[in-house]
Design a protein around this motif. Structure first.
Motif, PDB file in Angstrom:
ATOM      1  N   SER A 153       0.754  -1.137  -0.007  1.00  0.00           N
ATOM      2  CA  SER A 153      -0.076   0.080  -0.083  1.00  0.00           C
ATOM      3  C   SER A 153       0.825   1.221  -0.007  1.00  0.00           C
ATOM      4  CB  SER A 153      -0.970  -0.052   1.156  1.00  0.00           C
ATOM      5  OG  SER A 153      -0.148   0.172   2.464  1.00  0.00           O
ATOM      6  N   SER A 154       2.525   0.959  -0.102  1.00  0.00           N
ATOM      7  CA  SER A 154       3.260   2.124  -0.036  1.00  0.00           C
ATOM      8  C   SER A 154       3.416   2.775  -1.365  1.00  0.00           C
ATOM      9  CB  SER A 154       4.469   1.828   0.582  1.00  0.00           C
ATOM     10  OG  SER A 154       4.190   1.387   2.035  1.00  0.00           O
ATOM     11  N   PHE A 155       2.978   3.849  -1.585  1.00  0.00           N
ATOM     12  CA  PHE A 155       3.282   4.617  -2.897  1.00  0.00           C
ATOM     13  C   PHE A 155       4.703   5.328  -2.650  1.00  0.00           C
ATOM     14  CE2 PHE A 155       3.136   8.229  -6.029  1.00  0.00           C
ATOM     15  CZ  PHE A 155       2.433   7.632  -7.175  1.00  0.00           C
ATOM     16  N   THR A 156       5.736   4.422  -2.676  1.00  0.00           N
ATOM     17  CA  THR A 156       7.210   4.861  -2.350  1.00  0.00           C
ATOM     18  C   THR A 156       7.643   6.088  -3.280  1.00  0.00           C
ATOM     19  OG1 THR A 156       7.583   2.797  -1.948  1.00  0.00           O
ATOM     20  CG2 THR A 156       9.626   4.184  -2.093  1.00  0.00           C
ATOM     21  N   GLN A 157       8.224   7.106  -2.240  1.00  0.00           N
ATOM     22  CA  GLN A 157       8.627   8.475  -3.025  1.00  0.00           C
ATOM     23  C   GLN A 157       9.874   8.789  -2.659  1.00  0.00           C
ATOM     24  OE1 GLN A 157       6.360   8.994  -5.584  1.00  0.00           O
ATOM     25  NE2 GLN A 157       5.400  10.976  -4.812  1.00  0.00           N
ATOM     26  N   GLY A 158      10.366   8.214  -1.541  1.00  0.00           N
ATOM     27  CA  GLY A 158      11.893   8.371  -1.081  1.00  0.00           C
ATOM     28  C   GLY A 158      12.275   7.321  -0.110  1.00  0.00           C
ATOM     29  N   LEU A 159      13.627   6.960  -0.176  1.00  0.00           N
ATOM     30  CA  LEU A 159      14.127   5.821   0.484  1.00  0.00           C
ATOM     31  C   LEU A 159      15.474   6.095   0.791  1.00  0.00           C
ATOM     32  CD1 LEU A 159      12.991   2.840   1.114  1.00  0.00           C
ATOM     33  CD2 LEU A 159      14.194   1.940  -0.873  1.00  0.00           C
ATOM     34  N   PHE A 160      15.908   5.699   2.007  1.00  0.00           N
ATOM     35  CA  PHE A 160      17.265   5.737   2.595  1.00  0.00           C
ATOM     36  C   PHE A 160      17.543   4.700   3.605  1.00  0.00           C
ATOM     37  CE2 PHE A 160      15.963   9.538   5.156  1.00  0.00           C
ATOM     38  CZ  PHE A 160      16.747   8.980   6.155  1.00  0.00           C
ATOM     39  N   TRP A 161      19.108   4.501   3.732  1.00  0.00           N
ATOM     40  CA  TRP A 161      19.377   3.541   4.628  1.00  0.00           C
ATOM     41  C   TRP A 161      20.054   4.415   6.077  1.00  0.00           C
ATOM     42  CZ3 TRP A 161      18.696  -1.490   5.923  1.00  0.00           C
ATOM     43  CH2 TRP A 161      19.453  -1.978   6.782  1.00  0.00           C
ATOM     44  N   HIS A 162      19.964   4.143   7.206  1.00  0.00           N
ATOM     45  CA  HIS A 162      20.605   4.757   8.069  1.00  0.00           C
ATOM     46  C   HIS A 162      20.457   3.884   9.440  1.00  0.00           C
ATOM     47  CE1 HIS A 162      22.630   7.787  10.758  1.00  0.00           C
ATOM     48  NE2 HIS A 162      21.444   7.811  11.547  1.00  0.00           N
ATOM     49  N   ASP A 163      21.693   3.706   9.932  1.00  0.00           N
ATOM     50  CA  ASP A 163      21.919   2.955  11.258  1.00  0.00           C
ATOM     51  C   ASP A 163      21.143   1.581  11.371  1.00  0.00           C
ATOM     52  OD1 ASP A 163      23.139   2.872  13.768  1.00  0.00           O
ATOM     53  OD2 ASP A 163      21.666   4.176  14.625  1.00  0.00           O
ATOM     54  N   GLY A 164      21.031   0.882  10.215  1.00  0.00           N
ATOM     55  CA  GLY A 164      20.535  -0.468  10.597  1.00  0.00           C
ATOM     56  C   GLY A 164      18.750  -0.380  10.161  1.00  0.00           C
ATOM     57  N   HIS A 165      18.474   0.711   9.765  1.00  0.00           N
ATOM     58  CA  HIS A 165      17.228   0.759   9.189  1.00  0.00           C
ATOM     59  C   HIS A 165      16.801   1.508   8.015  1.00  0.00           C
ATOM     60  CE1 HIS A 165      16.412   0.104  13.474  1.00  0.00           C
ATOM     61  NE2 HIS A 165      15.628  -0.727  13.184  1.00  0.00           N
ATOM     62  N   LEU A 166      15.825   1.152   7.178  1.00  0.00           N
ATOM     63  CA  LEU A 166      15.243   2.029   5.891  1.00  0.00           C
ATOM     64  C   LEU A 166      14.387   2.928   6.431  1.00  0.00           C
ATOM     65  CD1 LEU A 166      14.667  -0.941   3.565  1.00  0.00           C
ATOM     66  CD2 LEU A 166      16.157   0.741   2.986  1.00  0.00           C
ATOM     67  N   TYR A 167      14.620   4.169   5.678  1.00  0.00           N
ATOM     68  CA  TYR A 167      13.362   5.060   6.011  1.00  0.00           C
ATOM     69  C   TYR A 167      12.813   5.475   4.890  1.00  0.00           C
ATOM     70  CZ  TYR A 167      15.709   6.052  10.597  1.00  0.00           C
ATOM     71  OH  TYR A 167      16.411   6.136  11.638  1.00  0.00           O
ATOM     72  N   GLU A 226       7.037  13.464  -1.111  1.00  0.00           N
ATOM     73  CA  GLU A 226       7.843  13.320  -2.094  1.00  0.00           C
ATOM     74  C   GLU A 226       9.171  12.735  -1.698  1.00  0.00           C
ATOM     75  OE1 GLU A 226       7.886  12.679  -5.441  1.00  0.00           O
ATOM     76  OE2 GLU A 226       5.915  13.578  -5.957  1.00  0.00           O
ATOM     77  N   GLY A 227      10.311  12.943  -2.049  1.00  0.00           N
ATOM     78  CA  GLY A 227      11.477  12.420  -1.524  1.00  0.00           C
ATOM     79  C   GLY A 227      12.088  13.128  -0.196  1.00  0.00           C
ATOM     80  N   ILE A 228      12.940  12.075   0.327  1.00  0.00           N
ATOM     81  CA  ILE A 228      13.474  12.381   1.705  1.00  0.00           C
ATOM     82  C   ILE A 228      15.123  12.256   1.791  1.00  0.00           C
ATOM     83  CG2 ILE A 228      11.464  12.164   3.161  1.00  0.00           C
ATOM     84  CD1 ILE A 228      12.619   9.275   3.933  1.00  0.00           C
ATOM     85  N   THR A 229      15.679  12.754   2.517  1.00  0.00           N
ATOM     86  CA  THR A 229      17.143  12.356   2.922  1.00  0.00           C
ATOM     87  C   THR A 229      17.612  12.652   4.247  1.00  0.00           C
ATOM     88  OG1 THR A 229      19.447  12.816   1.837  1.00  0.00           O
ATOM     89  CG2 THR A 229      17.972  14.807   2.212  1.00  0.00           C
ATOM     90  N   ARG A 230      18.610  12.154   4.707  1.00  0.00           N
ATOM     91  CA  ARG A 230      19.066  12.524   5.861  1.00  0.00           C
ATOM     92  C   ARG A 230      20.223  13.686   5.924  1.00  0.00           C
ATOM     93  NH1 ARG A 230      23.460  11.195   9.457  1.00  0.00           N
ATOM     94  NH2 ARG A 230      24.517  10.159   7.870  1.00  0.00           N
ATOM     95  N   ASN A 281      10.840   2.702  -8.149  1.00  0.00           N
ATOM     96  CA  ASN A 281      11.096   4.247  -7.417  1.00  0.00           C
ATOM     97  C   ASN A 281      11.497   3.906  -6.134  1.00  0.00           C
ATOM     98  OD1 ASN A 281      11.205   7.058  -8.155  1.00  0.00           O
ATOM     99  ND2 ASN A 281       9.689   7.125  -6.189  1.00  0.00           N
ATOM    100  N   GLY A 282      12.654   4.195  -5.522  1.00  0.00           N
ATOM    101  CA  GLY A 282      13.260   4.058  -4.429  1.00  0.00           C
ATOM    102  C   GLY A 282      14.600   3.406  -4.613  1.00  0.00           C
ATOM    103  N   ILE A 283      15.657   4.183  -4.068  1.00  0.00           N
ATOM    104  CA  ILE A 283      17.163   3.674  -4.236  1.00  0.00           C
ATOM    105  C   ILE A 283      17.492   3.881  -2.689  1.00  0.00           C
ATOM    106  CG2 ILE A 283      19.378   3.727  -5.107  1.00  0.00           C
ATOM    107  CD1 ILE A 283      17.756   5.196  -7.567  1.00  0.00           C
ATOM    108  N   ALA A 284      18.237   3.146  -2.112  1.00  0.00           N
ATOM    109  CA  ALA A 284      18.829   3.071  -0.571  1.00  0.00           C
ATOM    110  C   ALA A 284      20.230   2.227  -0.460  1.00  0.00           C
ATOM    111  CB  ALA A 284      17.840   2.637   0.470  1.00  0.00           C
ATOM    112  N   TRP A 285      21.163   3.066  -0.020  1.00  0.00           N
ATOM    113  CA  TRP A 285      22.489   2.627  -0.002  1.00  0.00           C
ATOM    114  C   TRP A 285      23.100   2.200   1.256  1.00  0.00           C
ATOM    115  CZ3 TRP A 285      25.945  -0.157  -2.467  1.00  0.00           C
ATOM    116  CH2 TRP A 285      27.275   0.033  -2.095  1.00  0.00           C
ATOM    117  N   ASP A 286      23.482   1.156   1.588  1.00  0.00           N
ATOM    118  CA  ASP A 286      23.821   1.021   3.008  1.00  0.00           C
ATOM    119  C   ASP A 286      25.385   0.991   2.970  1.00  0.00           C
ATOM    120  OD1 ASP A 286      25.029  -0.184   5.433  1.00  0.00           O
ATOM    121  OD2 ASP A 286      23.831  -2.030   5.364  1.00  0.00           O
ATOM    122  N   ALA A 287      26.105   2.270   3.152  1.00  0.00           N
ATOM    123  CA  ALA A 287      27.565   2.458   2.858  1.00  0.00           C
ATOM    124  C   ALA A 287      28.414   1.708   3.790  1.00  0.00           C
ATOM    125  CB  ALA A 287      27.836   3.788   3.194  1.00  0.00           C
TER     126      ALA A 287
END
Length: 255
Positions: free
Chosen positions: A40-54, A88-92, A225-231
């Motif tokens: 049900s998620s209309f994904t607009q933004g995605l990122f990885w931080h400290d063990g979790h997806l946002y 829409e999009g998000i970032t840290r 739509n949605g790209i996240a990188w676990d550095a």
């Protein structure tokens, strides 16, 4: 749809560059593993931080920002946007999450620890994707241009035009920064482009054709739509709007 044709259809104009365009690497993918994703998620933004997806989602009355459990796809904590705003999009940025909305010209700041609202800001034009490149917040707005902004004040510092083989590429959507390059979904296609942030030139293309079918995505809105990188672990995650799966992938067959 072949990539060159897809970008030709999305380009704003047929203008050519006077110099030979830079070589563009082309890659496929392999699936490392898949995880559940809320269909049900209309994904607009995605990122990885400290063990979790946002994740940020869109649609009026359904937009939210959430911290997700990777193994289950469930939201551990979430904060809704006002019902008259289309997320829409998000970032840290440091201890904040910065997010934008589609046509409202309103951006949000949340505390990353608990997703509590920290305030709003204004910007001109539409908001599609955002990412951090160095000290700049980069904003896409559906046009071939990327705007580089001061994340504290949202004052524009510069902008570049995204070009493939000398032609401007429109529909630049969700953004992520990986090893100094901006990775971007091209809306309504199965392609991710890697962009040189200094010039706007497309440096590489990742063809994710087939992932849509594997996910069982349906409907015209169910696009990549949605790209996240676990550095830290060097893991690349992708998903799509209304997809029941989120994937960890690796690039393959690059040439």
């Amino acid at each position: 749809m072949p990539f060159v044709l897809a970008l030709a259809l999305l380009a704003d104009s047929p203008a050519a560059t006077p110099a030979p365009p830079p070589r563009v690497e082309r890659c496929g993918y392999r699936i490392v593993q898949s995880f559940p994703h809320d269909p049900s998620s209309f994904t607009q933004g995605l990122f990885w931080h400290d063990g979790h997806l946002y994740e940020a989602t869109g649609q009026y009355g359904q937009s939210r920002v959430a911290r997700l459990d990777l193994k289950t796809g469930k939201a551990l904590v979430e904060t809704p946007l006002p019902s008259d705003q289309f997320g829409e999009g998000i970032t840290r940025w440091g201890d904040q999450i910065i997010g934008v909305t589609w046509k409202n010209g309103i951006g949000h700041r949340w505390r990353i620890r608990d997703l509590k609202p920290l305030g709003t800001f204004r910007y001109a034009g539409e908001g599609w994707g955002v990412t951090m490149v160095g000290k700049d917040l980069v904003l896409s707005d559906g046009t071939p241009q990327l705007r580089f902004l001061d994340p504290a004040t949202m004052v524009e510092r510069r902008r570049v035009t995204v070009r493939f083989a000398g032609r401007p590429v429109a529909m630049i959507n969700e953004l992520e920064t990986i090893d100094g390059r901006i990775w971007a979904n091209v809306w309504m296609t199965d392609f991710i482009v890697q962009i040189d942030p200094a010039t706007g030139d497309v440096a590489a293309i990742i063809d994710l054709s087939g992932l849509h079918a594997d996910a069982g995505a349906r409907g015209t809105d169910g696009v990549l739509n949605g790209i996240a990188w676990d550095a830290n672990a060097k893991r690349l995650f992708v998903t799509g709007k209304y997809w029941p799966k989120l994937y960890e992938i690796a690039l393959a067959n690059c040439r």
